[in-house]
Design an enzyme around this catalytic site. Sequence first.
Site, PDB file in Angstrom:
ATOM      1  N   PHE A 123       3.590  -8.396  -5.442  1.00 43.45           N
ATOM      2  CA  PHE A 123       4.619  -8.110  -6.453  1.00 43.45           C
ATOM      3  C   PHE A 123       5.966  -8.275  -5.770  1.00 43.45           C
ATOM      4  O   PHE A 123       6.355  -7.446  -4.947  1.00 43.45           O
ATOM      5  CB  PHE A 123       4.425  -6.679  -6.960  1.00 43.45           C
ATOM      6  N   ALA A 124       6.675  -9.357  -6.063  1.00 47.12           N
ATOM      7  CA  ALA A 124       7.897  -9.701  -5.333  1.00 47.12           C
ATOM      8  C   ALA A 124       9.134  -9.387  -6.162  1.00 47.12           C
ATOM      9  O   ALA A 124       9.631 -10.224  -6.923  1.00 47.12           O
ATOM     10  CB  ALA A 124       7.878 -11.171  -4.939  1.00 47.12           C
ATOM     11  N   GLY A 131      17.268  -3.098  -3.933  1.00 48.87           N
ATOM     12  CA  GLY A 131      16.001  -2.384  -3.983  1.00 48.87           C
ATOM     13  C   GLY A 131      15.885  -1.663  -5.304  1.00 48.87           C
ATOM     14  O   GLY A 131      15.323  -2.166  -6.270  1.00 48.87           O
ATOM     15  N   SER A 158       4.706  -6.040  -0.435  1.00 48.18           N
ATOM     16  CA  SER A 158       3.351  -5.633  -0.076  1.00 48.18           C
ATOM     17  C   SER A 158       2.391  -6.800  -0.253  1.00 48.18           C
ATOM     18  O   SER A 158       2.478  -7.548  -1.226  1.00 48.18           O
ATOM     19  CB  SER A 158       2.906  -4.452  -0.939  1.00 48.18           C
ATOM     20  N   HIS A 337      -2.016  22.937  12.097  1.00 42.54           N
ATOM     21  CA  HIS A 337      -2.869  22.369  13.141  1.00 42.54           C
ATOM     22  C   HIS A 337      -2.261  22.539  14.539  1.00 42.54           C
ATOM     23  O   HIS A 337      -2.915  22.209  15.532  1.00 42.54           O
ATOM     24  CB  HIS A 337      -3.118  20.872  12.891  1.00 42.54           C
ATOM     25  N   GLU A 362       8.577   1.836  -5.476  1.00 49.15           N
ATOM     26  CA  GLU A 362       8.466   1.918  -6.937  1.00 49.15           C
ATOM     27  C   GLU A 362       9.437   2.951  -7.524  1.00 49.15           C
ATOM     28  O   GLU A 362       9.120   3.650  -8.484  1.00 49.15           O
ATOM     29  CB  GLU A 362       7.020   2.204  -7.362  1.00 49.15           C
ATOM     30  N   GLY A 363      10.603   3.010  -6.937  1.00 47.53           N
ATOM     31  CA  GLY A 363      11.652   3.912  -7.415  1.00 47.53           C
ATOM     32  C   GLY A 363      11.747   5.126  -6.530  1.00 47.53           C
ATOM     33  O   GLY A 363      10.900   6.023  -6.590  1.00 47.53           O
TER      34      GLY A 363
END
Length: 378
Positions: A123-124, A131, A158, A337, A362-363
């Site tokens: 997905f470009a 952005g 991605s 931990h 994605e935002g």
Amino acid sequence: MIDRTFLDWPFFEERHRELAEALEAWCARHLPVDHGDVDAACRALVALLGAGGWLRHSGAAAGERLDVRSLCLIRETLARHDGLADFAFAMQGLGMGAVSLFGTGAQREWLGRTRAGAAIAGFALTEPGSGSDVAATTTTATQVQGGFVLNGEKTYISNGGIADVYVVFARTGEAPGARGLSAFLLPADAPGVEVVERIAVIAPHPLAHLRFADVALPEAALIGRAGDGFKIAMAVLDVFRSTVGAAALGFARRALDEAVTRVKARQIGGAPLANLQMVQGHIADMALEVDAAALLVYRAAWTKDMGAARVTREAAMAKLYATEAAQRIIDMAVQLHGGDGVRQGMVVESLYREIRALRIYEGASDVQRVVIARAVLA
């Protein structure tokens, strides 16, 4: 053991519960995979998910609708077992989301391949200078006789470098800003497509900076109508933002489970760490945030599945809360931990690196706050 009582919530139908149980059993047999070679691992995961039938849910067949609750359940479960498996599944859906929602019959042939695990999607959208501000896209697709010529650059893509096909958003100039963008289906091996740089990040995934130099696109590459690119991108994100929240929820559930196991087993002063009231308070806060995130994620998914045209507000709330809460939950799991929490190879150390990007892609979280505020003020 992971709490699975949420599957009894009224958001779900019996088919969703059956899906969750079947996927849980599949994950126990196949995940996690070796991440030593990330590209090879992602290719193997796509093939494995395709063979298992899970990628059928990543896109809708002709005449069908995406089931967002199924998407969210799959992402949550995969993320809980292996973050890279979640990534591999999610990108098949996001990468071909525009085709799934708006594609022609010919374009959907690619969707058939990605749903089978026979091709990898990308997905470009993001560019070096744009952005969150999609309207600032500078990549151009100039119309010529018989099609378009694509020029520009995309970054943080991605599956960049291993994808077989990309959906690319470019400026076609029908109007200023966001109204002058279009979406195109682009085979990765088209002449003029160049992988400029592979991008290494804290939780390794295949990412790349791409350049398009006079790439010839036929008219048939246009997805939907010219000038509708922004609408298409937002429609895709309207579906998949909820699933980002679901992936974060999967990470958070795993972190809570790891923390509970740790504090029950770890001794301090001759008694389990879990006996300390302060530790119990942390566990309570983590459990509370997990359930709150789950309610927001599956509310958004259910609302979309019930036929809502847009769930922009609900999806933004789900993504914002689930990703931010998961960051807090995982951070506390690391804290509980002790030194082992930052030791390479520990589950919580891996989760700590995996979760950070979900608050950006994605935002970003602050963009989601703007989206929510505008919806409330309207």
